[in-house]
Design a protein around this motif. Sequence first.
Motif, PDB file in Angstrom:
ATOM      1  N   GLU A 312       0.833  -1.208   0.000  1.00  0.00           N
ATOM      2  CA  GLU A 312       0.000   0.000   0.000  1.00  0.00           C
ATOM      3  C   GLU A 312       0.865   1.254   0.000  1.00  0.00           C
ATOM      4  OE1 GLU A 312      -3.599   1.896   2.672  1.00  0.00           O
ATOM      5  OE2 GLU A 312      -1.888   0.964   3.673  1.00  0.00           O
ATOM      6  N   GLN A 313       1.900   1.272   0.830  1.00  0.00           N
ATOM      7  CA  GLN A 313       2.758   2.440   0.910  1.00  0.00           C
ATOM      8  C   GLN A 313       3.552   2.638  -0.386  1.00  0.00           C
ATOM      9  OE1 GLN A 313       5.119   2.455   4.469  1.00  0.00           O
ATOM     10  NE2 GLN A 313       3.337   2.542   5.827  1.00  0.00           N
ATOM     11  N   PHE A 314       3.955   1.541  -1.002  1.00  0.00           N
ATOM     12  CA  PHE A 314       4.659   1.637  -2.281  1.00  0.00           C
ATOM     13  C   PHE A 314       3.762   2.269  -3.337  1.00  0.00           C
ATOM     14  CE2 PHE A 314       5.352  -0.263  -6.471  1.00  0.00           C
ATOM     15  CZ  PHE A 314       6.654   0.173  -6.731  1.00  0.00           C
ATOM     16  N   LEU A 315       2.515   1.809  -3.414  1.00  0.00           N
ATOM     17  CA  LEU A 315       1.584   2.366  -4.396  1.00  0.00           C
ATOM     18  C   LEU A 315       1.292   3.842  -4.108  1.00  0.00           C
ATOM     19  CD1 LEU A 315      -0.939  -0.606  -4.737  1.00  0.00           C
ATOM     20  CD2 LEU A 315       0.871   0.077  -6.349  1.00  0.00           C
ATOM     21  N   HIS A 316       1.217   4.177  -2.826  1.00  0.00           N
ATOM     22  CA  HIS A 316       0.944   5.564  -2.452  1.00  0.00           C
ATOM     23  C   HIS A 316       2.077   6.481  -2.903  1.00  0.00           C
ATOM     24  CE1 HIS A 316      -0.754   8.874  -0.135  1.00  0.00           C
ATOM     25  NE2 HIS A 316       0.441   9.079   0.388  1.00  0.00           N
ATOM     26  N   ARG A 317       3.305   6.000  -2.831  1.00  0.00           N
ATOM     27  CA  ARG A 317       4.458   6.812  -3.241  1.00  0.00           C
ATOM     28  C   ARG A 317       4.486   7.063  -4.743  1.00  0.00           C
ATOM     29  NH1 ARG A 317       7.120   3.560   0.586  1.00  0.00           N
ATOM     30  NH2 ARG A 317       8.014   2.258  -1.069  1.00  0.00           N
ATOM     31  N   GLN A 318       3.763   6.239  -5.500  1.00  0.00           N
ATOM     32  CA  GLN A 318       3.750   6.427  -6.947  1.00  0.00           C
ATOM     33  C   GLN A 318       2.857   7.586  -7.363  1.00  0.00           C
ATOM     34  OE1 GLN A 318       6.124   4.466  -8.237  1.00  0.00           O
ATOM     35  NE2 GLN A 318       6.176   3.795  -6.076  1.00  0.00           N
ATOM     36  N   GLY A 319       2.146   8.159  -6.408  1.00  0.00           N
ATOM     37  CA  GLY A 319       1.255   9.267  -6.717  1.00  0.00           C
ATOM     38  C   GLY A 319      -0.132   8.763  -7.054  1.00  0.00           C
ATOM     39  N   PRO A 320      -1.073   9.672  -7.287  1.00  0.00           N
ATOM     40  CA  PRO A 320      -2.449   9.274  -7.591  1.00  0.00           C
ATOM     41  C   PRO A 320      -2.498   8.385  -8.833  1.00  0.00           C
ATOM     42  CG  PRO A 320      -2.307  11.633  -7.155  1.00  0.00           C
ATOM     43  CD  PRO A 320      -0.909  11.141  -7.280  1.00  0.00           C
ATOM     44  N   LEU A 321      -3.154   7.268  -8.720  1.00  0.00           N
ATOM     45  CA  LEU A 321      -3.298   6.353  -9.844  1.00  0.00           C
ATOM     46  C   LEU A 321      -4.448   6.803 -10.729  1.00  0.00           C
ATOM     47  CD1 LEU A 321      -2.905   2.892  -8.056  1.00  0.00           C
ATOM     48  CD2 LEU A 321      -1.194   4.081  -9.424  1.00  0.00           C
ATOM     49  N   ARG A 322      -4.252   6.656 -12.024  1.00  0.00           N
ATOM     50  CA  ARG A 322      -5.338   6.940 -12.932  1.00  0.00           C
ATOM     51  C   ARG A 322      -6.487   5.967 -12.697  1.00  0.00           C
ATOM     52  NH1 ARG A 322      -2.024   7.842 -18.649  1.00  0.00           N
ATOM     53  NH2 ARG A 322      -0.796   9.645 -17.933  1.00  0.00           N
ATOM     54  N   THR A 323      -7.670   6.408 -13.056  1.00  0.00           N
ATOM     55  CA  THR A 323      -8.847   5.577 -12.813  1.00  0.00           C
ATOM     56  C   THR A 323      -8.714   4.213 -13.471  1.00  0.00           C
ATOM     57  OG1 THR A 323     -10.225   7.556 -12.715  1.00  0.00           O
ATOM     58  CG2 THR A 323     -11.343   5.448 -13.060  1.00  0.00           C
ATOM     59  N   GLY A 324      -8.216   4.164 -14.675  1.00  0.00           N
ATOM     60  CA  GLY A 324      -8.076   2.892 -15.385  1.00  0.00           C
ATOM     61  C   GLY A 324      -7.113   1.961 -14.688  1.00  0.00           C
ATOM     62  N   TYR A 325      -5.971   2.524 -14.239  1.00  0.00           N
ATOM     63  CA  TYR A 325      -5.002   1.707 -13.528  1.00  0.00           C
ATOM     64  C   TYR A 325      -5.566   1.196 -12.200  1.00  0.00           C
ATOM     65  CZ  TYR A 325      -1.467   3.397 -16.810  1.00  0.00           C
ATOM     66  OH  TYR A 325      -0.741   3.679 -17.931  1.00  0.00           O
ATOM     67  N   ALA A 326      -6.300   2.068 -11.519  1.00  0.00           N
ATOM     68  CA  ALA A 326      -6.887   1.678 -10.239  1.00  0.00           C
ATOM     69  C   ALA A 326      -7.892   0.540 -10.424  1.00  0.00           C
ATOM     70  CB  ALA A 326      -7.565   2.875  -9.587  1.00  0.00           C
ATOM     71  N   LEU A 327      -8.716   0.652 -11.464  1.00  0.00           N
ATOM     72  CA  LEU A 327      -9.695  -0.408 -11.724  1.00  0.00           C
ATOM     73  C   LEU A 327      -9.005  -1.704 -12.110  1.00  0.00           C
ATOM     74  CD1 LEU A 327     -12.426   1.600 -13.688  1.00  0.00           C
ATOM     75  CD2 LEU A 327     -12.559   0.735 -11.344  1.00  0.00           C
ATOM     76  N   THR A 328      -7.950  -1.581 -12.915  1.00  0.00           N
ATOM     77  CA  THR A 328      -7.199  -2.780 -13.302  1.00  0.00           C
ATOM     78  C   THR A 328      -6.567  -3.437 -12.090  1.00  0.00           C
ATOM     79  OG1 THR A 328      -6.717  -1.846 -15.483  1.00  0.00           O
ATOM     80  CG2 THR A 328      -5.327  -3.658 -14.733  1.00  0.00           C
TER      81      THR A 328
END
Length: 503
Positions: A312-328
């Motif tokens: 979770e922390q790794f993903l958070h450091r990548q910045g806001p995820l685009r909606t498509g990436y988040a859904l994927t």
Amino acid sequence: MRLPRSHVVWLALIAIALFVLRLFSNQHYGFHRDELALLDDARSLAWGYVAYPPLTPALARTSLELFGDSLSGFRVFAALAQSIAAVLAGLIAREMGGTRATQIVAALFTALAPFSMVAGGLMQYVSIDYLWWVLLAWLVLRLVNSGDARWWLAIGAVIGLGMLTKYTMVFCVAGIVIATLATPLRSHLRSRWLWLGVAISLLLFLPNALWQWRHDFISLDFLQFIHARDVRIGRTRDFLVEQLYGNAGLMALPVWFAGLVWLTLSKAGRRYAVVAWMYLVPLLLFVLAQGRSYYLAGAYPMLLAAGCVAIEQFLHRQGPLRTGYALTGTALLTVWVVAMAMASGLIGLQFSPVNSAGWRISRAAHDNFAEQIGWPELVEEVARIYHALPPAERAHTAVFTNNYGEAGAINLYGPKLGLPTAISPVNSYWYKGYGATPPQTVIVLGDTPEDIADAPAHCEFAGRVRNRHNVPNEETEDHPDIFICRDLRIPWPQAWPKMQKFG
């Protein structure tokens, strides 16, 4: 800090769903050989037994009082322990800073771990021991985050309960000791609360320690025998390899390994390094002691929780995820969890019909289900042999078993078929003796023709153990023959002290 109600609801729903699933799954097949012995011990409560400490038999006695000898009812505490462990994994993730979603995922990974799936379906001390390890991890993290030394009281209480469940709790304690010395927790060595916690753990364990002292520490002899047997037949050979797939499951390997790396190498994770020590120290000790791979199963929920937080922390450091990436990502995680559920459920839940494709898959992973098959048929065959004897001989006939599963089965199913209580030299059965009157004829189970040939009596073949499903297991493969022995040449008072054995 109070847990938000929404968090509690989601974790509770996972626990309830898992528990209900267990209630339906656990009523199939039959009692496992270990459960049959536990049933007997539950009827004769004591502060100790040869094979295990007293807490699990006490819980089994509670099940008997509440549900009788119902198969699903007998396993209620095992199922409950796994459900609580899943909730605690979510709470551990919260202590490490995980969001609600991370807590839910941590709980799901723990609930779907292969060991937990199997342990929730068998009332054994390993099922309860698993819960204490997970609870201790959460309590230690509460201590770290709150700084309130009074948590040592709860830690001491759980350690005491753990020692009353399974003696390998000392390995977990070793991890806590090293974690305390190696982290800022060492400042608590000056706290009276820590030492009061130690006193509580010792006080809880004291009755069993006194039982061991009065019985010449018989459990040490038992453990040495079992350990030597396991090493001899190769059960400890692949300890490290089996850590990769046997406890948390192969699909969860990237998660818990990420958690271990995060705890040891990252700045954020090192705050919770106590968890890493609670895993690494028992791991090393079990390697040195040549332990079984499942002895460390209770250490994985805390690593799974740490891994979920690390990801979770790794993903958070990548910045806001685009909606498509988040859904994927959500879709992939869903598929991952569903695949884990299918794989672990197939291995650990008792739904597959005997000898079906699903049964064969689970059988390839473990033999626990096979060892639940055929006990009523075994007892029926013994009853046939017993009632075929002349009444005068039958009055002086005993049923002698060479393993605890056979003894437990005779004592569970035998009374309705008119059989006497089994006698056995195995584990705690040996202390019960051979009865008030020495038997003159003995129906013997669990022996081979080669072994029975050395018996100080005239023995002949009387029957064979089979089961209606033709499932190969220990009873039908290793020692299926049943014998009748007469004309015993050594008096029972002289023979019995030399018969004691472990299994």
